[in-house]
Design an enzyme around this catalytic site. Structure first.
Site, PDB file in Angstrom:
ATOM      1  N   GLY A   1     -38.075 -18.830  -0.159  1.00  0.00           N
ATOM      2  CA  GLY A   1     -37.541 -20.042  -0.813  1.00  0.00           C
ATOM      3  C   GLY A   1     -38.656 -20.858  -1.445  1.00  0.00           C
ATOM      4  O   GLY A   1     -38.506 -21.409  -2.538  1.00  0.00           O
TER       5      GLY A   1
ATOM      6  N   GLU B   1     -30.482 -21.675  -0.295  1.00  0.00           N
ATOM      7  CA  GLU B   1     -29.714 -21.471   0.951  1.00  0.00           C
ATOM      8  C   GLU B   1     -30.615 -20.664   1.874  1.00  0.00           C
ATOM      9  O   GLU B   1     -30.746 -19.451   1.715  1.00  0.00           O
ATOM     10  CB  GLU B   1     -28.416 -20.715   0.645  1.00  0.00           C
ATOM     11  CG  GLU B   1     -27.427 -21.481  -0.223  1.00  0.00           C
ATOM     12  CD  GLU B   1     -26.674 -22.574   0.546  1.00  0.00           C
ATOM     13  OE1 GLU B   1     -26.834 -22.677   1.777  1.00  0.00           O
ATOM     14  OE2 GLU B   1     -25.942 -23.338  -0.101  1.00  0.00           O
TER      15      GLU B   1
ATOM     16  N   CYS C   1     -27.264 -16.099   8.938  1.00  0.00           N
ATOM     17  CA  CYS C   1     -28.084 -17.308   8.847  1.00  0.00           C
ATOM     18  C   CYS C   1     -27.608 -18.400   9.794  1.00  0.00           C
ATOM     19  O   CYS C   1     -28.396 -19.215  10.251  1.00  0.00           O
ATOM     20  CB  CYS C   1     -28.086 -17.824   7.414  1.00  0.00           C
ATOM     21  SG  CYS C   1     -26.432 -18.143   6.797  1.00  0.00           S
TER      22      CYS C   1
HETATM   23  P1  NAD Z   1     -35.677 -12.608   1.893  1.00  0.00           P
HETATM   24  O1  NAD Z   1     -36.076 -13.992   1.633  1.00  0.00           O
HETATM   25  O2  NAD Z   1     -36.715 -11.663   2.369  1.00  0.00           O
HETATM   26  O3  NAD Z   1     -35.058 -11.924   0.575  1.00  0.00           O
HETATM   27  C1  NAD Z   1     -34.030 -12.520  -0.184  1.00  0.00           C
HETATM   28  C2  NAD Z   1     -34.125 -12.060  -1.635  1.00  0.00           C
HETATM   29  O4  NAD Z   1     -35.387 -12.466  -2.162  1.00  0.00           O
HETATM   30  C3  NAD Z   1     -34.022 -10.554  -1.849  1.00  0.00           C
HETATM   31  O5  NAD Z   1     -33.209 -10.310  -2.969  1.00  0.00           O
HETATM   32  C4  NAD Z   1     -35.462 -10.137  -2.121  1.00  0.00           C
HETATM   33  O6  NAD Z   1     -35.571  -9.026  -2.993  1.00  0.00           O
HETATM   34  C5  NAD Z   1     -36.080 -11.374  -2.735  1.00  0.00           C
HETATM   35  N1  NAD Z   1     -37.504 -11.510  -2.410  1.00  0.00           N
HETATM   36  C6  NAD Z   1     -38.131 -11.138  -1.271  1.00  0.00           C
HETATM   37  N2  NAD Z   1     -39.439 -11.424  -1.323  1.00  0.00           N
HETATM   38  C7  NAD Z   1     -39.663 -12.023  -2.534  1.00  0.00           C
HETATM   39  C8  NAD Z   1     -40.817 -12.550  -3.196  1.00  0.00           C
HETATM   40  N3  NAD Z   1     -42.008 -12.525  -2.618  1.00  0.00           N
HETATM   41  N4  NAD Z   1     -40.668 -13.089  -4.418  1.00  0.00           N
HETATM   42  C9  NAD Z   1     -39.453 -13.119  -5.015  1.00  0.00           C
HETATM   43  N5  NAD Z   1     -38.338 -12.607  -4.455  1.00  0.00           N
HETATM   44  C10 NAD Z   1     -38.412 -12.071  -3.229  1.00  0.00           C
HETATM   45  O7  NAD Z   1     -34.451 -12.686   2.917  1.00  0.00           O
HETATM   46  P2  NAD Z   1     -33.656 -11.523   3.617  1.00  0.00           P
HETATM   47  O8  NAD Z   1     -34.509 -10.832   4.612  1.00  0.00           O
HETATM   48  O9  NAD Z   1     -32.959 -10.678   2.593  1.00  0.00           O
HETATM   49  O10 NAD Z   1     -32.529 -12.383   4.369  1.00  0.00           O
HETATM   50  C11 NAD Z   1     -32.764 -13.022   5.595  1.00  0.00           C
HETATM   51  C12 NAD Z   1     -33.059 -14.500   5.441  1.00  0.00           C
HETATM   52  O11 NAD Z   1     -32.077 -15.117   4.631  1.00  0.00           O
HETATM   53  C13 NAD Z   1     -33.003 -15.260   6.759  1.00  0.00           C
HETATM   54  O12 NAD Z   1     -34.008 -16.229   6.808  1.00  0.00           O
HETATM   55  C14 NAD Z   1     -31.630 -15.911   6.733  1.00  0.00           C
HETATM   56  O13 NAD Z   1     -31.504 -17.031   7.581  1.00  0.00           O
HETATM   57  C15 NAD Z   1     -31.511 -16.254   5.295  1.00  0.00           C
HETATM   58  N6  NAD Z   1     -30.113 -16.395   4.906  1.00  0.00           N
HETATM   59  C16 NAD Z   1     -29.648 -17.634   4.571  1.00  0.00           C
HETATM   60  C17 NAD Z   1     -28.308 -17.786   4.231  1.00  0.00           C
HETATM   61  C18 NAD Z   1     -27.724 -19.129   3.869  1.00  0.00           C
HETATM   62  O14 NAD Z   1     -26.626 -19.153   3.327  1.00  0.00           O
HETATM   63  N7  NAD Z   1     -28.389 -20.236   4.137  1.00  0.00           N
HETATM   64  C19 NAD Z   1     -27.461 -16.672   4.224  1.00  0.00           C
HETATM   65  C20 NAD Z   1     -27.987 -15.439   4.561  1.00  0.00           C
HETATM   66  C21 NAD Z   1     -29.320 -15.310   4.892  1.00  0.00           C
END
Ligand code: NAD
Length: 468
Positions: A197, A214, A248
């Site tokens: 994020g 999110e 999440c």
């Molecule tokens: P992540 O942050 O690793 O990845 C999410 C997305 O970001 C993927 O599409 C990925 O390809 C991209 N991404 C990853 N690294 C990146 C980078 N360095 N630069 C740009 N893009 C990048 O998350 P995840 O492992 O897929 O999901 C788990 C996390 O998401 C947990 O922290 C969970 O709590 C959170 N989550 C939040 C919600 C919500 O609605 N608040 C819902 C589901 C999951």
């Protein structure tokens, strides 16, 4: 100016098409959403179930309940309300602006990017897409690289329903996401970890792109000594092991009054036998950790707990070839144990005891603001005390996870757990700019105050300040 980017041409096509899409009527937008609903609910339903089984053995009922139903119900809710959301909202006009009228109109932001995680691939990609379409935007979707079977089906659905200059889905991993983030989108809706994020927000700052983030983190569950324990156990065991704890808003850890801890654990053991009548390893109702990387991460948490002499109260057994981890409950963890420091996102539940509520609240406030905070209690004064003295994106009282599924509630975190809100009207709002419009009908009172500034005009200003 960006000259070289593999997605620039696609971005520009959407940019050129944005007014055509943005000027569609609510009926035209609903037609698109109806097609999306039909694809998810009817034509692709079996393939969605199949893809999620391949991705992490997700049980069919959970697919229907947590992937298909949220999209369909979001579309139903939008369909019932979009006409009124799109209407200009008339606002009052102060006396000083006599001769004019004012309103707010929700205009589309323009070209939007939706980047989603793997844990609910359909729900968290198509859910925000519903809001973006309702608000009249063009959209590029970038789902997670970890659930490839799901991404493929989503790509097919998008191609079938939309033209690329309207909605396009780009498959790829981190490099793809980084390339997309360089483009001057009008809004980015990101769902994922707080760490990524921050990367998204930094990239967005380059173009002053607005963001909805999110995110996740550690969501606490407080159980006080007045709570109905068997009720709490049923809800928590369901909320924690649904999707194998990869949610999440899963209860990340328990903060329980020390006098009821033993009773809670013994109820919990019984409840797991009721849920998974076969051993969880053979139960078709228990999904798996998404991949080896996450399996290793979670098993390392268990090993770390053992090294700290924690007590494995329930479970703890795992099998790498299957990415299987038993429902696991661990107590007696020191604060430095990794299970109390990092978001767990898997089927492991740490239990921490407290002596009094002030202690529990102080513990929560020593951490980042959670996405969800759960309270199990029969005592109103305890519930109010916790709510008033903590901060969280969402809360459920005597339940968990379900606050996510009420369209009338805004969904989202606060600071480290997220920025901005989604679902229902809040989702529509996230993808809209509230444009303020003032229309002058007559000459208007303000003209009396134009230069040259005379004593009489100064008196008029004094009078205005005092009375209007
Ligand atoms: P992540 O942050 O690793 O990845 C999410 C997305 O970001 C993927 O599409 C990925 O390809 C991209 N991404 C990853 N690294 C990146 C980078 N360095 N630069 C740009 N893009 C990048 O998350 P995840 O492992 O897929 O999901 C788990 C996390 O998401 C947990 O922290 C969970 O709590 C959170 N989550 C939040 C919600 C919500 O609605 N608040 C819902 C589901 C999951």
């Amino acid at each position: 100016m960006i000259l070289e980017n593999p997605y620039l041409e696609l971005f520009n096509r959407q940019k050129n098409n944005q007014f055509k899409v943005g000027n569609t009527t609510y009926k035209e937008r609903l037609k698109k959403l109806k097609a999306l609903r039909y694809a998810v609910e009817v034509t692709y339903k079996d393939r969605i179930r199949e893809a999620l089984y391949k991705d992490f053995k997700k049980p069919q009922l959970e697919v229907d309940l947590t992937e298909i139903y949220p999209i369909v119900s979001e579309i139903k809710f939008v369909s019932a309300n979009l006409k009124s959301w799109m209407k200009r909202q008339k606002v009052e006009t102060p006396m000083a602006l006599l001769g004019s009228s004012s309103w707010v109109t929700y205009e589309p932001k323009g070209v939007c990017l939706i980047v989603s995680p793997w844990n609910f691939p359909f729900n968290l990609t198509f859910g925000p897409l519903v809001s973006a379409i309702a608000a009249g935007n063009t959209v590029i979707l970038k789902p997670s690289e970890m659930t490839l079977n799901s991404s493929r089906i989503m790509a097919e659905i998008v191609q079938e329903i939309f033209t690329e200059d309207e909605v396009a889905l780009v498959e790829g991993a981190v490099e793809t996401s980084k390339a997309l983030l360089q483009l001057p989108f009008n809004h980015i809706f990101f769902t994922g970890s707080p760490a990524v994020g921050k990367i998204v927000m930094k990239a967005a700052a380059e173009h002053l792109t607005s963001v909805t983030l999110e995110l996740g983190g550690k969501s606490p569950t407080i159980i006080d000594k007045t709570a109905n324990l068997s009720h709490a156990v049923r809800k928590i065991a369901w909320g924690k092991f649904l999707n194998n704890g990869q949610i999440c808003v899963s209860p990340d850890y328990i903060l329980i009054d020390e006098t009821v801890k033993e009773a809670f654990i013994s109820e919990f053991k019984k409840q797991l036998k009721v849920f998974y009548t076969k051993s969880t390893n053979h139960s078709a109702d228990y999904s798996r950790v998404v991949n080896n990387r996450h399996f290793d991460r979670l098993v390392n948490h268990i090993e770390n707990a053992k090294q700290h002499n924690a007590i494995i109260e329930i479970g703890g057994v795992s099998n790498k070839t299957e990415n299987f981890i038993e429902p696991t409950v661990i107590s007696n963890l020191p604060e430095k144990a990794s299970l109390l420091q990092e978001e767990i996102f898997g089927p492991i539940l740490p239990i921490k005891t407290y002596g009094n509520l002030e202690e529990a609240v102080a513990y929560i406030n020593s951490k980042e603001k959670p996405l969800a905070l759960y309270i199990y209690s029969k005592r109103k004064s305890n519930i109010n005390y916790i709510i008033k003295n903590t901060r969280a994106g969402t809360t459920a009282i005597n339940n968990n996870v379900l606050q996510y599924s009420n369209h009338h509630l805004p969904f989202g975190g606060s600071n480290n757990s997220g920025i901005g809100k989604s679902h229902g009207f809040y989702g529509f709002e996230a993808f809209s700019n509230r444009r303020a419009v003032l229309k002058q009908h007559t000459k208007g009172a303000t003209e009396f105050l134009f230069p040259p500034y005379t004593t009489m005009k100064q008196k008029l200003v004094d009078w205005t300040i005092k009375w209007f």
